[in-house]
Design a protein around this motif. Structure first.
Motif, PDB file in Angstrom:
ATOM      1  N   THR A  38      -0.316   3.498  19.212  1.00  0.00           N
ATOM      2  CA  THR A  38      -0.989   4.604  19.895  1.00  0.00           C
ATOM      3  C   THR A  38      -2.483   4.605  19.592  1.00  0.00           C
ATOM      4  OG1 THR A  38      -0.337   6.068  18.059  1.00  0.00           O
ATOM      5  CG2 THR A  38       1.081   6.034  19.994  1.00  0.00           C
ATOM      6  N   GLN A  39      -2.846   4.249  18.356  1.00  0.00           N
ATOM      7  CA  GLN A  39      -4.269   4.185  18.008  1.00  0.00           C
ATOM      8  C   GLN A  39      -4.958   3.039  18.743  1.00  0.00           C
ATOM      9  OE1 GLN A  39      -4.299   3.943  13.724  1.00  0.00           O
ATOM     10  NE2 GLN A  39      -4.221   6.172  13.470  1.00  0.00           N
ATOM     11  N   ALA A  40      -4.265   1.897  18.861  1.00  0.00           N
ATOM     12  CA  ALA A  40      -4.852   0.759  19.563  1.00  0.00           C
ATOM     13  C   ALA A  40      -5.049   1.069  21.037  1.00  0.00           C
ATOM     14  CB  ALA A  40      -3.977  -0.475  19.385  1.00  0.00           C
ATOM     15  N   LEU A  41      -4.073   1.715  21.649  1.00  0.00           N
ATOM     16  CA  LEU A  41      -4.205   2.080  23.054  1.00  0.00           C
ATOM     17  C   LEU A  41      -5.409   2.988  23.258  1.00  0.00           C
ATOM     18  CD1 LEU A  41      -0.472   2.771  24.016  1.00  0.00           C
ATOM     19  CD2 LEU A  41      -1.841   0.778  24.627  1.00  0.00           C
ATOM     20  N   GLU A  42      -5.566   3.942  22.348  1.00  0.00           N
ATOM     21  CA  GLU A  42      -6.702   4.864  22.455  1.00  0.00           C
ATOM     22  C   GLU A  42      -8.026   4.125  22.262  1.00  0.00           C
ATOM     23  OE1 GLU A  42      -8.402   8.962  20.338  1.00  0.00           O
ATOM     24  OE2 GLU A  42      -6.474   8.086  19.713  1.00  0.00           O
ATOM     25  N   ARG A  43      -8.063   3.242  21.265  1.00  0.00           N
ATOM     26  CA  ARG A  43      -9.299   2.527  20.968  1.00  0.00           C
ATOM     27  C   ARG A  43      -9.692   1.595  22.105  1.00  0.00           C
ATOM     28  NH1 ARG A  43     -11.068   0.492  15.067  1.00  0.00           N
ATOM     29  NH2 ARG A  43     -13.132  -0.286  15.605  1.00  0.00           N
ATOM     30  N   LEU A  44      -8.697   0.992  22.741  1.00  0.00           N
ATOM     31  CA  LEU A  44      -8.975   0.063  23.836  1.00  0.00           C
ATOM     32  C   LEU A  44      -9.144   0.765  25.176  1.00  0.00           C
ATOM     33  CD1 LEU A  44      -6.422  -2.707  22.856  1.00  0.00           C
ATOM     34  CD2 LEU A  44      -8.906  -2.864  22.680  1.00  0.00           C
ATOM     35  N   GLY A  45      -8.885   2.074  25.199  1.00  0.00           N
ATOM     36  CA  GLY A  45      -9.032   2.814  26.438  1.00  0.00           C
ATOM     37  C   GLY A  45      -7.916   2.588  27.428  1.00  0.00           C
ATOM     38  N   ILE A  46      -6.732   2.173  26.941  1.00  0.00           N
ATOM     39  CA  ILE A  46      -5.575   1.977  27.820  1.00  0.00           C
ATOM     40  C   ILE A  46      -4.871   3.311  27.997  1.00  0.00           C
ATOM     41  CG2 ILE A  46      -3.344   0.829  28.056  1.00  0.00           C
ATOM     42  CD1 ILE A  46      -4.524  -1.510  26.505  1.00  0.00           C
ATOM     43  N   PRO A  47      -4.680   3.754  29.225  1.00  0.00           N
ATOM     44  CA  PRO A  47      -4.148   5.101  29.448  1.00  0.00           C
ATOM     45  C   PRO A  47      -2.691   5.235  29.013  1.00  0.00           C
ATOM     46  CG  PRO A  47      -4.251   3.889  31.523  1.00  0.00           C
ATOM     47  CD  PRO A  47      -4.926   3.032  30.492  1.00  0.00           C
ATOM     48  N   THR A  48      -2.347   6.398  28.542  1.00  0.00           N
ATOM     49  CA  THR A  48      -0.963   6.748  28.237  1.00  0.00           C
ATOM     50  C   THR A  48      -0.512   7.813  29.231  1.00  0.00           C
ATOM     51  OG1 THR A  48      -1.762   8.376  26.624  1.00  0.00           O
ATOM     52  CG2 THR A  48      -1.183   6.196  25.788  1.00  0.00           C
ATOM     53  N   PRO A  49       0.792   7.952  29.487  1.00  0.00           N
ATOM     54  CA  PRO A  49       1.888   7.259  28.799  1.00  0.00           C
ATOM     55  C   PRO A  49       1.920   5.766  29.116  1.00  0.00           C
ATOM     56  CG  PRO A  49       2.734   8.480  30.668  1.00  0.00           C
ATOM     57  CD  PRO A  49       1.287   8.870  30.527  1.00  0.00           C
ATOM     58  N   ALA A  50       2.548   5.024  28.206  1.00  0.00           N
ATOM     59  CA  ALA A  50       2.622   3.579  28.343  1.00  0.00           C
ATOM     60  C   ALA A  50       4.071   3.120  28.282  1.00  0.00           C
ATOM     61  CB  ALA A  50       1.799   2.892  27.247  1.00  0.00           C
ATOM     62  N   LEU A  51       4.294   1.879  28.676  1.00  0.00           N
ATOM     63  CA  LEU A  51       5.618   1.279  28.635  1.00  0.00           C
ATOM     64  C   LEU A  51       5.571   0.020  27.783  1.00  0.00           C
ATOM     65  CD1 LEU A  51       6.709   1.526  32.378  1.00  0.00           C
ATOM     66  CD2 LEU A  51       7.776   2.708  30.465  1.00  0.00           C
ATOM     67  N   LEU A  52       6.639  -0.197  27.020  1.00  0.00           N
ATOM     68  CA  LEU A  52       6.785  -1.382  26.182  1.00  0.00           C
ATOM     69  C   LEU A  52       7.963  -2.202  26.699  1.00  0.00           C
ATOM     70  CD1 LEU A  52       6.515  -3.147  23.592  1.00  0.00           C
ATOM     71  CD2 LEU A  52       7.894  -1.405  22.406  1.00  0.00           C
ATOM     72  N   PHE A  53       7.685  -3.451  27.066  1.00  0.00           N
ATOM     73  CA  PHE A  53       8.719  -4.383  27.486  1.00  0.00           C
ATOM     74  C   PHE A  53       8.808  -5.478  26.436  1.00  0.00           C
ATOM     75  CE2 PHE A  53       7.256  -2.444  31.394  1.00  0.00           C
ATOM     76  CZ  PHE A  53       8.428  -2.196  32.098  1.00  0.00           C
ATOM     77  N   MET A  54      10.001  -5.730  25.913  1.00  0.00           N
ATOM     78  CA  MET A  54      10.191  -6.759  24.893  1.00  0.00           C
ATOM     79  C   MET A  54      11.212  -7.788  25.355  1.00  0.00           C
ATOM     80  SD  MET A  54      10.319  -4.531  21.359  1.00  0.00           S
ATOM     81  CE  MET A  54      11.561  -3.393  21.999  1.00  0.00           C
ATOM     82  N   SER A  55      11.109  -8.970  24.782  1.00  0.00           N
ATOM     83  CA  SER A  55      12.090 -10.005  25.060  1.00  0.00           C
ATOM     84  C   SER A  55      12.130 -10.986  23.902  1.00  0.00           C
ATOM     85  CB  SER A  55      11.751 -10.742  26.371  1.00  0.00           C
ATOM     86  OG  SER A  55      10.474 -11.344  26.291  1.00  0.00           O
ATOM     87  N   LEU A  56      13.208 -11.743  23.844  1.00  0.00           N
ATOM     88  CA  LEU A  56      13.340 -12.889  22.945  1.00  0.00           C
ATOM     89  C   LEU A  56      13.510 -14.119  23.810  1.00  0.00           C
ATOM     90  CD1 LEU A  56      15.932 -11.486  20.356  1.00  0.00           C
ATOM     91  CD2 LEU A  56      13.495 -11.840  19.950  1.00  0.00           C
ATOM     92  N   THR A  57      12.964 -15.234  23.372  1.00  0.00           N
ATOM     93  CA  THR A  57      13.154 -16.464  24.111  1.00  0.00           C
ATOM     94  C   THR A  57      13.206 -17.647  23.158  1.00  0.00           C
ATOM     95  OG1 THR A  57      12.440 -17.707  26.074  1.00  0.00           O
ATOM     96  CG2 THR A  57      10.721 -17.011  24.538  1.00  0.00           C
ATOM     97  N   GLU A  58      13.610 -18.789  23.681  1.00  0.00           N
ATOM     98  CA  GLU A  58      13.781 -20.033  22.929  1.00  0.00           C
ATOM     99  C   GLU A  58      14.870 -19.869  21.850  1.00  0.00           C
ATOM    100  OE1 GLU A  58      10.892 -23.479  21.058  1.00  0.00           O
ATOM    101  OE2 GLU A  58      10.006 -21.943  22.359  1.00  0.00           O
TER     102      GLU A  58
END
Length: 233
Positions: A139-159
């Motif tokens: 949340t701090q990084a999003l604020e510092r970078l100016g990325i608007p919230t709410p945000a979505l997180l997509f995760m995956s595993l590969t290989e």
């Protein structure tokens, strides 16, 4: 968020996982299982800063301790935060901040060899990293970078093919589970980034779903050495 927009973002995450698996990465990465996280605002917004010195501090908390970011490179796509290479010239991951406000984290999971046959990895090698990083640091990084919230997180595993997962399910002790041939990637349900507590609770639910799914599609093999330390540090 409209369902159509959400589905578009899901498909973008799936395509990117496939592209990474196919080698569409900026740096030569270590072989073996990889954890991928894509974070972005529900509504994309172009980033304004072009000063790497202002970007790097906001990115450092988003990477596990074993991937030490050292510098930022700028391209037409955005900013790439890069660690130093290992002795073989391979990298343990890197982080991208795209100009459309999407953060992408790629981390090569720490692995160990089981009787020199195949890499061994544990689900907690990404679970604990995500729980540590995706609360207040995110949340701090999003604020510092100016990325608007709410945000979505997509995760995956590969290989995952050719690797052996070591995990305990239910009340059983740890066993080694050989990944089924042809099964190589896992796309996680998306997580809405809210408060630190909400993020942690959502991640725990998602991780349990993924563990259950991995258990169901893996072949149990008891000849795997299971007392191998695989951590984020």
């Amino acid at each position: 968020m409209p369902q159509k927009t959400l589905e578009t973002k899901r498909q973008a995450a799936v395509r990117r996982t496939a592209a990474i698996r196919a080698g569409a990465v900026r740096l030569p990465l270590r072989e073996g299982p990889k954890w991928i996280a894509r974070i972005g605002g529900e509504h994309c917004a172009a980033l304004e800063t072009t000063d790497p010195a202002k970007v790097l501090p906001g990115l450092l908390p988003l990477m596990p301790k074993h991937v030490k970011l050292t510098h930022v490179e700028i391209s037409s796509e955005g900013w790439f935060a890069i660690p130093g290479p290992d002795d073989d010239g391979k990298y343990g991951g890197y982080l991208t901040v795209r100009r459309d406000g999407v953060i992408e984290v790629i981390v090569c999971l720490n692995t160990a060899d089981a009787n020199a046959r195949q890499p061994v990895w544990r689900p907690d090698s990404y679970e604990s990293c995500a729980l540590d990083l995706m609360g207040q640091p995110l949340t701090q990084a999003l604020e510092r970078l100016g990325i608007p919230t709410p945000a979505l997180l997509f995760m995956s595993l590969t290989e995952l093919s050719g690797a052996r997962m070591v995990a305990a399910f239910g009340t059983s002790r740890e066993h080694g589970y050989l990944t089924l041939e042809g099964f190589d990637s896992v796309q996680f349900p998306e997580v809405h980034v809210g408060t630190d507590r909400e993020i942690a609770e959502s991640l725990q639910r998602v991780f349990e779903e993924v563990r259950t799914m991995l258990h169901g599609i893996s072949l149990q093999s008891l000849d795997c050495q299971i007392d191998l330390p695989v951590t984020c540090a």
